[in-house]
Design an enzyme around this catalytic site. Sequence first.
Site, PDB file in Angstrom:
ATOM      1  CG  PHE A 149     -21.882  20.137  18.497  1.00  0.00           C
ATOM      2  CD1 PHE A 149     -21.083  21.260  18.328  1.00  0.00           C
ATOM      3  CD2 PHE A 149     -21.288  18.892  18.441  1.00  0.00           C
ATOM      4  CE1 PHE A 149     -19.712  21.126  18.111  1.00  0.00           C
ATOM      5  CE2 PHE A 149     -19.928  18.748  18.216  1.00  0.00           C
ATOM      6  CZ  PHE A 149     -19.138  19.872  18.053  1.00  0.00           C
ATOM      7  NE  ARG A 177     -22.900  18.338  24.199  1.00  0.00           N
ATOM      8  CZ  ARG A 177     -23.391  17.846  25.333  1.00  0.00           C
ATOM      9  NH1 ARG A 177     -24.062  18.606  26.171  1.00  0.00           N
ATOM     10  NH2 ARG A 177     -23.206  16.592  25.658  1.00  0.00           N
ATOM     11  CB  SER A 226     -20.497  10.595  16.243  1.00  0.00           C
ATOM     12  OG  SER A 226     -21.517  10.079  17.067  1.00  0.00           O
ATOM     13  CB  CYS A 281     -18.665  16.495   8.831  1.00  0.00           C
ATOM     14  SG  CYS A 281     -19.560  17.304   7.526  1.00  0.00           S
ATOM     15  CD  GLU A 384     -15.410  13.069  13.162  1.00  0.00           C
ATOM     16  OE1 GLU A 384     -16.206  12.368  13.827  1.00  0.00           O
ATOM     17  OE2 GLU A 384     -15.777  13.826  12.254  1.00  0.00           O
TER      18      GLU A 384
END
Length: 499
Positions: A149, A177, A226, A281, A384
Site C-alpha cells: 500500500f 488499501r 511485509s 521501507c 518494524e
Amino acid sequence: MKELSHFLNGAYVKGSSGRFADVFNPATGETQAQCPMASVDETTQAIADAAAAQPAWAATNPQKRARVMMAMVGLMNRDMDKLAEALSREHGKTIPDAKGDLQRGLEVIEYCIGAPQMLKGEYTDDAGPGIDMYSMRQPLGVVGSIMPFNFPAMMPLWHVGPALACGNAVVLKPSERDPSVPLMLAELFVEAGLPAGVFQVVNGDKEAVDTILDSDIIQGVSFVGSTPIAQYIYSRATATGKRAQCFGGAKNHMIIMPDADIDQAADALIGAGFGAAGERCMAISVAVPVGEETADRLIEALVPRVEKLRVAPYTDGDDVDYGPVVTRDAKERILGLINSGVEQGAKLVVDNRDFSLQGYENGFFVGPHLFDNVTTDMDIYTKEIFGPVLSVVRAPTYEAALGMAMDHEYGNGTAIYTRDGDTARDFAHRINIGMVGINVPIPVPLAYHTFGGWKKSVFGDLNQHGPDSFKFYTRTKTVTSRWPSGIKEGGEFNFKAMD
Ligand code: NAD
C-alpha cells in the site's frame, strides 16, 4: 458508495465475486469506496487473457515497446496533479509526497525507454571453426506482481515497466488499501499504445494472490510488502518452479558519529523518520548516536524539531509534514508498539499518544513520537513499526553501532553521518545492508541503479529496476550456430570437417 473495478483486457470491469474490501479516507476514517476482491475464476480468466495477448506484444519490436514507455511518460506528466490527488485521497500522504511517489515510478518508465539497448544480447563471432555463438534475452511470458500500500504508484511502476518493456504480460494485484492509482496507470498505458490484455489489474486479497502463485501460466512473481508475506510468497511461487523476487520489511539505522554536523543529522532524521508518517521501507526508524555526548546533543536538537511537526490532512496546504496512517488497524498497531516501548523501559521524550486533530477525530492520525534509551531487546527496536516513531539507541563506540545494525534481521537501508572519510568508507565496506547513505538519510538508488536490501528484507535474487530488472523479466537463450558453407563436399555435408 463508490464501487471500484478491475482493469482487464483494456477496460474497467466490475467484480463478480460479491466480495469487497473497504477503501478508507484515512483523514476522516470514513469508507470512501469498495474494492472488489477477485475470485479464483476471475483471476484465472485474467491470467488466461494475458497469456493470449502476450505473444503479439513479445513479437512487437523493442523499439516500438519503448515508444509506449515514452508515451506513458508524457501521459503521466500530463495527469500528474490528478494522479497525486487520487493517491493522497486513499493513502493519506501529502501531495508533495504523492508526487514523489509518482515521480520515482516515472523515472523507471523513463529508464525502460532504453529497452532496445538493454535487450541487445551478446554475440561471439568465430567461437570455433565456422561457429558463432549468441545470447538473446526473451520475455518470461506472463508474470504476476503483488504490491504494497505504501507506494501505490512507484512500486507497481518499478515492476510493470521493466516487465512490459521486456515483452511480458503482467497481472498486477495492487494493495486493496489504495487501488485507484494502479487502475488509472493501467488506463494510461492503454492510451499510451499498450495492447489490451497485456497489463491486467486484478484487485483482491489472498484468494487472488494464491491463484497467481499456483497458476501454471505465470512464469515469474514479484512481490513487495511485509517480510512474513514475502517469505510466504517466495516459498509458494518457487515451489511450482516460478522465478520470484520478494522484497520485505525494514528497520533502517542511522549512525551519528561524534564529528557529525548534529543540526544536519537532526534535520535529516526528521524527514527520514517522520516523512510519509514513517510508512516507507527506507524510513530511518533507529538513530544510533555514538557516545553519550553525541546522544545528548542529538536529543536536544531533535526534540524541538519533532514537536514542531505539523500533522494534518493533505488538503491542509503545502506545509503539512505528514498525514494519517493508512488504516485504523495500522494506527492501533503503532500505538500498541509505542505503549510496549514505555512498558519495556524506553524513555518517551516526545509523547503524542493522545494526539487528536480537531474536525478529524476519527481519522487515522498518529502524532510524532521520539524514544531515547531504547535497547536492542525491546519490541520497538526488533519490530518494524511503520509509523511516525523514532527510536534513539545509544552506542558507546563506532564498532558497537556498526555491530548493532549488522545484527538486526533486516538489511534494507542504512546511513552514517560523519565528517571522517575513513569511517564512512569502513562503514560502507563492512555493513551487511543493501543500500547505504553517507550523510544521505534515505539512500534510494536512482532508476538506472538497482534497489534492494539484504538479509530478511529480501527473498530471491536480483534487485528492483536498473539492469537487474531486465535480467529478472527475461530468460537468456544462447545459440551456437554453424552454417554448411565451407564444410560441404560434393553437395554432401562433411561432418568430419566439423570436428
Ligand atoms: P503486506 O505484506 O501486508 O501486503 C503486501 C501485499 O500482499 C498486498 O497486495 C496484500 O494484499 C498482499 N497480502 C497480504 N497478506 C497476504 C496473504 N496472507 N497472502 C497473500 N497475499 C497477501 O504489506 P503492506 O502493509 O501493504 O506494505 C508495507 C510493507 O511493505 C512494509 O513491511 C514495508 O517495509 C514493505 N515495503 C518494502 C519495500 C522494499 O523494497 N523492501 C518497499 C515498500 C514497502
